[in-house]
Design a protein around this motif. Structure first.
Motif, PDB file in Angstrom:
ATOM      1  N   LEU A   1     -36.763 -46.948  33.619  1.00  0.00           N
ATOM      2  CA  LEU A   1     -37.621 -45.694  33.528  1.00  0.00           C
ATOM      3  C   LEU A   1     -35.901 -45.309  33.532  1.00  0.00           C
ATOM      4  N   ASP A   2     -34.646 -45.679  34.228  1.00  0.00           N
ATOM      5  CA  ASP A   2     -33.515 -45.041  33.610  1.00  0.00           C
ATOM      6  C   ASP A   2     -33.068 -45.030  32.171  1.00  0.00           C
ATOM      7  N   LEU A   3     -32.966 -45.862  31.465  1.00  0.00           N
ATOM      8  CA  LEU A   3     -33.223 -46.514  30.045  1.00  0.00           C
ATOM      9  C   LEU A   3     -34.465 -45.548  29.481  1.00  0.00           C
ATOM     10  N   THR A   4     -35.387 -44.909  29.669  1.00  0.00           N
ATOM     11  CA  THR A   4     -35.955 -44.637  29.166  1.00  0.00           C
ATOM     12  C   THR A   4     -35.988 -43.342  29.533  1.00  0.00           C
ATOM     13  N   GLU A   5     -35.496 -42.500  30.189  1.00  0.00           N
ATOM     14  CA  GLU A   5     -35.242 -41.033  30.320  1.00  0.00           C
ATOM     15  C   GLU A   5     -33.810 -40.766  29.500  1.00  0.00           C
ATOM     16  N   VAL A   6     -33.058 -42.147  29.352  1.00  0.00           N
ATOM     17  CA  VAL A   6     -32.101 -41.423  28.450  1.00  0.00           C
ATOM     18  C   VAL A   6     -32.610 -41.248  27.229  1.00  0.00           C
ATOM     19  N   CYS A   7     -33.130 -42.391  26.452  1.00  0.00           N
ATOM     20  CA  CYS A   7     -33.437 -42.276  25.430  1.00  0.00           C
ATOM     21  C   CYS A   7     -34.268 -41.492  25.402  1.00  0.00           C
ATOM     22  N   GLU A   8     -35.197 -40.599  25.793  1.00  0.00           N
ATOM     23  CA  GLU A   8     -35.883 -39.487  25.567  1.00  0.00           C
ATOM     24  C   GLU A   8     -34.391 -37.310  25.540  1.00  0.00           C
ATOM     25  N   LYS A   9     -33.765 -37.984  26.288  1.00  0.00           N
ATOM     26  CA  LYS A   9     -32.867 -37.268  25.836  1.00  0.00           C
ATOM     27  C   LYS A   9     -32.127 -37.279  24.602  1.00  0.00           C
ATOM     28  N   VAL A  10     -31.440 -38.158  24.472  1.00  0.00           N
ATOM     29  CA  VAL A  10     -30.436 -38.733  23.399  1.00  0.00           C
ATOM     30  C   VAL A  10     -31.319 -38.526  21.681  1.00  0.00           C
ATOM     31  N   ILE A  11     -32.275 -39.096  21.781  1.00  0.00           N
ATOM     32  CA  ILE A  11     -32.615 -39.375  20.510  1.00  0.00           C
ATOM     33  C   ILE A  11     -33.077 -37.771  20.110  1.00  0.00           C
ATOM     34  N   PRO A  12     -33.595 -37.242  20.588  1.00  0.00           N
ATOM     35  CA  PRO A  12     -33.559 -35.566  20.119  1.00  0.00           C
ATOM     36  C   PRO A  12     -32.310 -34.868  19.500  1.00  0.00           C
ATOM     37  N   MET A  13     -31.656 -35.510  20.664  1.00  0.00           N
ATOM     38  CA  MET A  13     -29.935 -34.737  20.649  1.00  0.00           C
ATOM     39  C   MET A  13     -29.564 -35.702  19.405  1.00  0.00           C
ATOM     40  N   ILE A  14     -29.612 -37.093  18.803  1.00  0.00           N
ATOM     41  CA  ILE A  14     -29.144 -37.371  17.341  1.00  0.00           C
ATOM     42  C   ILE A  14     -30.256 -36.799  16.427  1.00  0.00           C
ATOM     43  N   ASP A  15     -31.388 -36.492  16.107  1.00  0.00           N
ATOM     44  CA  ASP A  15     -33.091 -35.962  15.533  1.00  0.00           C
ATOM     45  C   ASP A  15     -31.471 -34.912  14.536  1.00  0.00           C
ATOM     46  N   ASN A  16     -31.420 -33.656  16.175  1.00  0.00           N
ATOM     47  CA  ASN A  16     -30.966 -32.017  15.575  1.00  0.00           C
ATOM     48  C   ASN A  16     -29.713 -32.396  15.215  1.00  0.00           C
ATOM     49  N   GLY A  17     -29.091 -32.862  15.142  1.00  0.00           N
ATOM     50  CA  GLY A  17     -27.843 -33.420  14.919  1.00  0.00           C
ATOM     51  C   GLY A  17     -26.621 -32.729  16.256  1.00  0.00           C
ATOM     52  N   GLN A  18     -26.576 -32.982  17.287  1.00  0.00           N
ATOM     53  CA  GLN A  18     -25.936 -32.683  18.362  1.00  0.00           C
ATOM     54  C   GLN A  18     -25.717 -33.381  18.761  1.00  0.00           C
ATOM     55  N   LEU A  19     -25.739 -34.710  18.668  1.00  0.00           N
ATOM     56  CA  LEU A  19     -25.369 -35.647  19.121  1.00  0.00           C
ATOM     57  C   LEU A  19     -24.546 -37.064  18.085  1.00  0.00           C
ATOM     58  N   ASN A  20     -23.712 -36.921  16.835  1.00  0.00           N
ATOM     59  CA  ASN A  20     -23.553 -38.401  16.042  1.00  0.00           C
ATOM     60  C   ASN A  20     -21.982 -38.952  16.654  1.00  0.00           C
ATOM     61  N   HIS A  21     -22.027 -40.119  15.943  1.00  0.00           N
ATOM     62  CA  HIS A  21     -21.120 -41.377  16.085  1.00  0.00           C
ATOM     63  C   HIS A  21     -21.123 -42.015  14.711  1.00  0.00           C
ATOM     64  N   THR A  22     -19.963 -41.945  13.622  1.00  0.00           N
ATOM     65  CA  THR A  22     -19.462 -42.208  12.708  1.00  0.00           C
ATOM     66  C   THR A  22     -18.810 -43.938  12.840  1.00  0.00           C
ATOM     67  N   LYS A  23     -19.094 -44.781  12.422  1.00  0.00           N
ATOM     68  CA  LYS A  23     -18.957 -46.199  12.881  1.00  0.00           C
ATOM     69  C   LYS A  23     -17.624 -46.201  11.912  1.00  0.00           C
ATOM     70  N   SER A  24     -16.792 -46.498  13.243  1.00  0.00           N
ATOM     71  CA  SER A  24     -15.764 -47.109  12.481  1.00  0.00           C
ATOM     72  C   SER A  24     -14.953 -48.943  11.450  1.00  0.00           C
TER      73      SER A  24
END
Length: 78
Positions: free
Chosen positions: A55-78
């Motif tokens: 349940l915790d992982l589901t909740e995190v995914c539901e918050k983080v995936i939209p943030m990635i999709d709309n550009g709020q959260l990004n991380h370039t691989k180094s």
């Protein structure tokens, strides 16, 4: 829905906790009187209840995936 499918795939793999962590189903946790993310007094191990982790992982995914999709959260691989 994507989060659920990803987490289903993750959770279907065998989980084997090593060291000072115990992964247990909710029914066993209730029977044993242990609680998620607490140290078991008898074994001195951190208890992870699999259903609550899911349940915790589901909740995190539901918050983080939209943030990635709309550009709020990004991380370039180094």
């Amino acid at each position: 829905m994507t989060c659920i499918l990803i987490l289903d795939a993750i959770m279907h793999h065998q989980m084997r906790a090593l060291g000072k962590i115990s992964v247990t189903p909710l029914s066993e946790s209730v029977k044993d009187g242990t609680k998620h993310l607490e140290i078991d007094q008898l074994s001195s191990r951190l208890i992870i209840v699999s259903e609550i982790l899911y349940l915790d992982l589901t909740e995190v995914c539901e918050k983080v995936i939209p943030m990635i999709d709309n550009g709020q959260l990004n991380h370039t691989k180094s």
